[in-house]
Design a protein around this motif. Structure first.
Motif, short mmCIF file in Angstrom:
data_model
loop_
_atom_site.label_atom_id
_atom_site.label_comp_id
_atom_site.label_asym_id
_atom_site.label_seq_id
_atom_site.Cartn_x
_atom_site.Cartn_y
_atom_site.Cartn_z
N MET A 1 0.83 -1.19 0.00
CA MET A 1 0.00 0.00 0.00
C MET A 1 0.87 1.25 0.00
N LEU A 2 0.33 2.33 -0.55
CA LEU A 2 1.03 3.61 -0.56
C LEU A 2 0.96 4.22 0.83
N THR A 3 2.11 4.47 1.44
CA THR A 3 2.12 5.02 2.81
C THR A 3 2.54 6.48 2.86
N HIS A 4 3.29 6.92 1.86
CA HIS A 4 3.76 8.31 1.90
C HIS A 4 4.05 8.80 0.49
N LEU A 5 3.76 10.07 0.26
CA LEU A 5 4.04 10.70 -1.03
C LEU A 5 4.62 12.08 -0.78
N SER A 6 5.76 12.34 -1.40
CA SER A 6 6.33 13.70 -1.31
C SER A 6 6.64 14.18 -2.72
N ILE A 7 6.31 15.46 -2.96
CA ILE A 7 6.49 16.05 -4.29
C ILE A 7 7.20 17.38 -4.12
N HIS A 8 8.24 17.59 -4.92
CA HIS A 8 8.99 18.84 -4.86
C HIS A 8 9.19 19.39 -6.27
N VAL A 63 11.51 16.40 -7.84
CA VAL A 63 11.67 15.12 -7.15
C VAL A 63 10.30 14.64 -6.67
N VAL A 64 9.94 13.42 -7.08
CA VAL A 64 8.72 12.78 -6.58
C VAL A 64 9.13 11.47 -5.92
N GLU A 65 8.68 11.29 -4.68
CA GLU A 65 9.07 10.09 -3.93
C GLU A 65 7.83 9.45 -3.33
N ALA A 66 7.68 8.15 -3.55
CA ALA A 66 6.53 7.40 -3.02
C ALA A 66 7.04 6.22 -2.21
N GLN A 67 6.44 6.04 -1.05
CA GLN A 67 6.83 4.92 -0.18
C GLN A 67 5.69 3.91 -0.12
N THR A 90 9.39 -0.04 0.77
CA THR A 90 10.15 0.28 -0.45
C THR A 90 9.88 1.73 -0.87
N ILE A 91 10.95 2.42 -1.21
CA ILE A 91 10.85 3.83 -1.63
C ILE A 91 11.25 3.95 -3.09
N ILE A 92 10.34 4.52 -3.87
CA ILE A 92 10.61 4.77 -5.29
C ILE A 92 10.75 6.29 -5.47
N ARG A 93 11.85 6.70 -6.11
CA ARG A 93 12.11 8.13 -6.29
C ARG A 93 12.38 8.42 -7.76
N ARG A 94 11.80 9.50 -8.23
CA ARG A 94 12.02 9.94 -9.62
C ARG A 94 12.48 11.39 -9.59
N GLU A 95 13.52 11.66 -10.37
CA GLU A 95 14.07 13.02 -10.43
C GLU A 95 14.10 13.48 -11.88
N ILE A 96 13.68 14.72 -12.10
CA ILE A 96 13.81 15.36 -13.41
C ILE A 96 14.74 16.55 -13.23
N LEU A 97 15.90 16.50 -13.87
CA LEU A 97 16.90 17.55 -13.71
C LEU A 97 16.62 18.72 -14.65
N PRO A 98 17.11 19.93 -14.34
CA PRO A 98 16.89 21.09 -15.22
C PRO A 98 17.40 20.85 -16.64
N ARG A 121 2.75 -2.31 -12.06
CA ARG A 121 1.68 -3.28 -12.28
C ARG A 121 1.25 -3.96 -10.98
N VAL A 122 2.18 -4.07 -10.02
CA VAL A 122 1.85 -4.79 -8.78
C VAL A 122 1.66 -3.85 -7.60
N LEU A 123 1.93 -2.56 -7.77
CA LEU A 123 1.84 -1.63 -6.65
C LEU A 123 0.70 -0.64 -6.77
N LEU A 124 0.41 -0.18 -7.99
CA LEU A 124 -0.52 0.94 -8.13
C LEU A 124 -1.38 0.80 -9.38
N ASP A 125 -2.68 0.93 -9.19
CA ASP A 125 -3.62 0.88 -10.32
C ASP A 125 -4.40 2.19 -10.31
#
Length: 551
Positions: A1-8, A63-67, A90-98, A121-125
């Motif tokens: 399950m999604l426990t935390h979401l941070s967006i910057h 930066v978007v990070e989902a736990q 498990t923490i998944i992080r995605r970064e988009i640089l300038p 496919r197994v974490l989020l629908d």
């Protein structure tokens, strides 16, 4: 399950950090407040493509990070397959640089976007109105039946078998094509091979033949010189042999007088012995010399055969001719052994085919058995959702050919009205009907397989009143088995959640900014009352909101 979401620094969001819990969570907010931005951020962190337009401030990275808590998902094997360290949190992080470059991490390990897609496919629908089109996809329809039939292990086994079966068919096709090509050259290659086989040449044969022929072609000169040589060696008056005998006798007479003379005598004796041997060999060679025109002819014929074979195969030596012989032998053997190889491959295919068909038949039978159950549950749920006349025509018919879904042809048709014609869902059902059908199917699936966290994006569009209460009940029912997050504009649904979040838009440092906050009970009352009667909600709306929250 999604426990935390941070967006910057993403779109209208400067900085956001929010926790989620199990059960049913509600997200509300005015149109344009930023609900779609949240979904976009979740899509980004689970593998969607991104560009610089995602950056709020183009000088800083996004930066978007989902736990996710994944201890109930049995994902160890998937993490091994993706070469990732398994963590229950498990923490998944995605970064988009300038610069526009994108990076992704799972538990701080760099990963590709394809790895994120596998995890998604197994974490989020994320269920949007667009996703309802899946209802008409035959693969999705089969997955519904297989979930109810508990066919997952059988289907996985079938797909492994099908992959092997198709691989064997490709191998057989290649063998047959190669055999056909080889057969076209077979007769010619066999002729060439037999020609070389009959020649039966040896590696050093050509040099030996050429040497013999050289001797026979000069037989007269050889005979003359051998005879004259023997005369010089053995003539009684002036022959080398008699003169050497005389010299030996002279030195023998003085050999006892000095060591020096004794050595000279020994050396002359050695020369005499060697000369005697040479004379014997000369006599033998002279006797062997015999002119034989038939032998010369035979040697010439044999050499000419070897020369012709070398010219024919464009080589210049017996060694190269042997390589040609070996190559032709291999080509001929391949054709002659091709039938055996093809028959062995066909036998292997037949064995795999029998096993594959057995599995496919089991899958088909189990699918057929659960169809009445699926139709009954869909009928009940859709009646609850204001579609009492909804009917499904679901049938499986077996066929000979294998597909990715087995040997079944699936009929999955829908009729919304009593006495109406059945047709494909995408052609017959309206958008609102498709949403309710998808909700019903997701509800059924949630009780039969372990679904990932599901996010409904305004699945309640186009409904109101009692139907919205039923939708809320179904979502609440699903939330007993999984985490459900729904974005809604309906107060009946908003009041049913375990927790309630609001997306709102404001101005920070002269910039429009979207934010998300978890509402307290009082804030939730006010939000639902506002959803019921607008910003200037009445006391009766507030009372109604309290009643909804108590239900």
């Amino acid at each position: 399950m999604l426990t935390h979401l941070s967006i910057h620094n993403y779109a209208l969001i400067s900085q956001l950090s929010i926790d989620f819990t199990e059960g049913l969570s509600i997200i509300t907010g005015e149109t344009g407040a930023g609900k779609s931005i949240l979904l976009g951020a979740l899509g980004l962190v689970t593998g969607n493509r991104a560009d610089l337009s995602s950056l709020r401030d183009t000088q800083k990275k996004c930066v978007v990070e989902a736990q996710f808590r994944i201890n109930d998902y049995q994902l160890q094997s998937l993490f091994e397959e993706l070469d990732l360290d398994y963590e229950e949190e498990t923490i998944i992080r995605r970064e988009i640089l300038p610069s526009g470059k994108s990076r992704a991490f799972v538990n701080d390990t760099p990963v590709t976007l394809s790895a994120l897609t596998s995890l998604k496919r197994v974490l989020l629908d994320i269920h949007s109105q667009h996703q309802t089109l899946e209802l008409s996809d035959v693969d999705f329809q089969f997955s519904i039946l297989d979930a109810l039939a508990k066919n997952q292990a059988k289907v996985a086994s079938y797909k492994r078998g099908l992959s092997k079966y198709n691989g064997l068919l490709r191998e057989l096709k290649n063998l047959e094509e190669e055999a056909e090509k080889s057969k076209e050259q077979y007769e010619y290659n066999l002729h060439l091979f037999n020609e070389l086989e009959e020649a039966n040449f040896q590696v050093d044969e050509q040099a030996i033949l050429e040497d013999k022929l050289e001797k026979l072609n000069n037989i007269e000169e050889i005979k003359l010189n051998l005879s004259e040589g023997l005369q010089i060696a053995t003539n009684e008056e002036y022959g080398v042999q008699n003169l050497l005998y005389a010299l030996e006798n002279k030195l023998l007479k003085i050999s006892s007088f000095s060591k020096e003379y004794q050595e000279l005598s020994s050396r002359i004796t050695s020369v005499k012995i060697e000369l005697d041997d040479l004379v014997t060999e000369l006599e033998s060679a002279n006797e062997d010399v015999d002119f034989n025109p038939l032998e010369i002819e035979a040697l010439n014929d044999r050499l000419q055969l070897l020369y012709n074979l070398q010219k024919k195969h464009r080589v210049s030596s017996i060694e190269e001719l042997q390589e040609v012989h070996a190559s032709l032998s291999n080509k001929v053997s391949q054709v002659e052994g091709a039938d055996t190889q093809i028959n062995e491959k066909k036998k292997e295919i037949e064995e795999v085919d029998n096993k594959l068909r057995d599995i496919a038949n089991v899958i088909s039978t189990k699918r057929d058995k659960v169809i009445p159950k699926l139709k009954k549950e869909l009928k009940y749920l859709l009646t609850e959702l204001g579609m009492p006349n909804a009917q499904f025509l679901i049938e499986v018919h077996t066929q000979e050919a294998y597909t990715s879904n087995g040997i079944d042809q699936l009929t999955f048709l829908f009729s919304a009205n009593k006495g109406g014609n059945f047709g494909e869902l995408k052609k017959i059902a309206s958008g609102g009907e498709l949403s309710r059908i998808m909700l019903s199917i997701k509800n059924i699936l949630s009780k039969n397989i372990h679904l990932p966290t599901i996010i409904f994006d305004e699945i309640d569009t186009g409904v109101s009143g009692e139907v919205s209460n039923k939708i809320a009940k179904i979502m609440d029912d699903m939330a007993e088995n999984m985490q459900v997050i729904t974005i809604t504009h309906l107060p009946q649904i908003a009041s049913s959640g375990k927790q309630h979040y609001k997306v709102f838009k404001g101005e920070v440092n002269g910039k429009t900014t979207s934010s998300l906050k978890k509402l307290t009970y009082e804030e939730r009352l006010a939000e639902i009352a506002e959803m019921l009667s607008g910003k200037d909600y009445s006391e009766s709306a507030l009372t109604h909101a309290k009643e909804l929250l108590r239900q």
